[in-house]
Scaffold this active site. Structure first.
Site, PDB file in Angstrom:
ATOM      1  N   HIS A   1       0.820  -1.215   0.000  1.00  0.00           N
ATOM      2  CA  HIS A   1       0.000   0.000   0.000  1.00  0.00           C
ATOM      3  C   HIS A   1       0.852   1.262   0.000  1.00  0.00           C
ATOM      4  CE1 HIS A   1       0.553   0.982   4.344  1.00  0.00           C
ATOM      5  NE2 HIS A   1       0.562  -0.333   4.530  1.00  0.00           N
TER       6      HIS A   1
ATOM      7  N   CYS B   1       2.743  -5.143   6.845  1.00  0.00           N
ATOM      8  CA  CYS B   1       2.444  -4.752   5.471  1.00  0.00           C
ATOM      9  C   CYS B   1       3.634  -4.014   4.860  1.00  0.00           C
ATOM     10  CB  CYS B   1       1.204  -3.869   5.432  1.00  0.00           C
ATOM     11  SG  CYS B   1      -0.336  -4.765   5.764  1.00  0.00           S
TER      12      CYS B   1
END
Length: 408
Positions: free
Chosen positions: A318, A337
């Site tokens: 992301h 992440c």
């Protein structure tokens, strides 16, 4: 099968023997060195893999250039470990250009042996600009800030003995060569210790980007999957661990944190919950009974884009709002992440190559409130790998910290 055939090693080439550090005294008479078998060539930014007796490779299969570079480098490091004593260099402070200390001579000697300097070694204790150039080159090869300041991190890598260097290079390169041989022409690859993402398209590198990966307590997993969709203007459903470890302590100090950061609170029947700032502070000090979701917008932690791929760890790729962190040398900072610095370039490539509804994509690029999932018309393989040593595109050996202590 590759079989290296070498002449016996006795010493460095004659023009190097008299200027470098202590050897293991394999030979006491430099006149016995047979120069016919030495092919040391000094080039800027070239490591002295040819500071070896010439290798004659016998092979019945095609061998890649990178495999030959790796084999040559590993052989040289193994040879170096036999030829030279490699005791730890100890210095309690920092060394900067212009400083004087006897260890400067030993540091420069190692930079020559490791291929980061092609300057002649002088019997001097002055840290010169020429040595600083070599130190910067060494620091870049080890993922350090290339500031030419010699401190604990630089010394740690200078003290890594050649045998261990060879072991790390062999372990990682053998894995990398086997892994890369089975990839297609199009994929995303993230090397976790390198904090780097590569996009390959038609067998060529289309994009390189710095990334932020999971901290040691919340590591990014090693896995292979397929990206099947990209989300523009994503919302963020906060994992329970992040809620408890990172966000509730902020609410304890500031009851308006949820509102200020564009979070909405829901119960587990998906009913929205409203409370006063004081009530949120009280709940944050106990067993918080709700889940949290951050709405899309300029302060959303996922930024503009989220790339989803199936996995058992609830991780994804992301954007981020905190772009300053990409300048950190240590970028093991997330909760698992992967945050991408050049996410706009990656998203544009995906939109042009794998998204059908390009008109809607172009429209939503200029909004920050509307969330939209775009399915891809073909999967994009994604590989999260863990290589702490490798040969780069220029033929230089690269080393990185074993941030998750997987290669002790």
């Amino acid at each position: 099968m590759i079989t290296p055939i070498s002449h016996p090693v006795s010493a460095l080439p004659l023009h190097q023997v008299s200027i470098l550090g202590r050897t293991t005294n394999v030979t006491s008479n430099i006149s016995t060195a047979d120069n016919e078998h030495y092919a040391y060539v000094n080039h800027n930014n070239t490591q002295p893999d040819n500071l070896l007796p010439k290798n004659y490779l016998v092979s019945d299969v095609t061998v890649s250039k990178q495999t030959l570079q790796f084999s040559s480098r590993a052989s040289y490091l193994n040879w170096l470990s036999v030829q030279y004593i490699w005791e730890d260099i100890v210095f309690p402070g920092l060394l900067r250009i212009g400083d004087r200390d006897p260890i400067v001579h030993e540091i420069h000697s190692r930079l020559i042996l490791l291929g980061d300097s092609d300057e002649q070694l002088h019997l001097s204790n002055i840290y010169t600009a020429e040595i600083a150039t070599a130190v910067r080159h060494f620091q870049r090869r080890h993922g350090l800030t290339a500031d030419a300041v010699i401190g604990p991190d630089t010394l740690k890598w200078l003290n890594l003995n050649p045998l261990r260097r060879a072991e790390l290079l062999s372990q990682n390169m053998e894995e990398k060569i086997h892994f890369m041989a089975n990839l297609g022409d199009r994929y995303l690859l993230v090397n976790i210790p390198a904090y780097e993402l590569l996009l390959s398209d038609h067998g060529e590198i289309a994009l390189r980007s710095r990334v932020i990966v999971g901290k040691p307590k919340k590591p990014t997993p090693i896995l292979t999957s397929e990206i099947k969709s990209i989300v523009i203007n994503p919302s963020w459903r906060v994992p329970r661990s992040i809620l408890e470890d990172d966000l509730l302590p902020k609410v304890q100090k500031n009851g308006d944190f949820f509102t200020q950061s564009n979070f909405k609170v829901f119960d587990y029947q998906n009913q929205k919950i409203e409370k006063s700032a004081e009530e949120w502070q009280q709940l944050a000090n106990g067993q918080f009974p709700y889940r949290l979701e951050q709405m899309p917008g300029t302060n959303n932690a996922l930024g503009r884009y989220k790339l989803y791929f199936p996995n058992d760890f609830s991780v994804y790729l992301h954007d981020t709002t905190n772009t300053n962190l990409f300048n950190n040398t240590n970028r093991a900072l997330s909760s698992g992440c992967i945050r991408i610095e050049k996410v706009d370039e990656l998203a544009d490539w995906i939109a042009n190559s794998l998204v059908d509804n390009k008109k809607l994509w172009s429209h939503l690029k200029f909004t920050r409130k509307t969330t939209k999932w775009f399915p891809l018309n073909d999967v994009l393989p994604v590989h999260l790998v863990y290589w702490t040593a490798w040969i780069d595109d220029r033929g230089l050996s690269q080393y990185r910290d074993d941030i998750y202590a997987l290669q002790q």
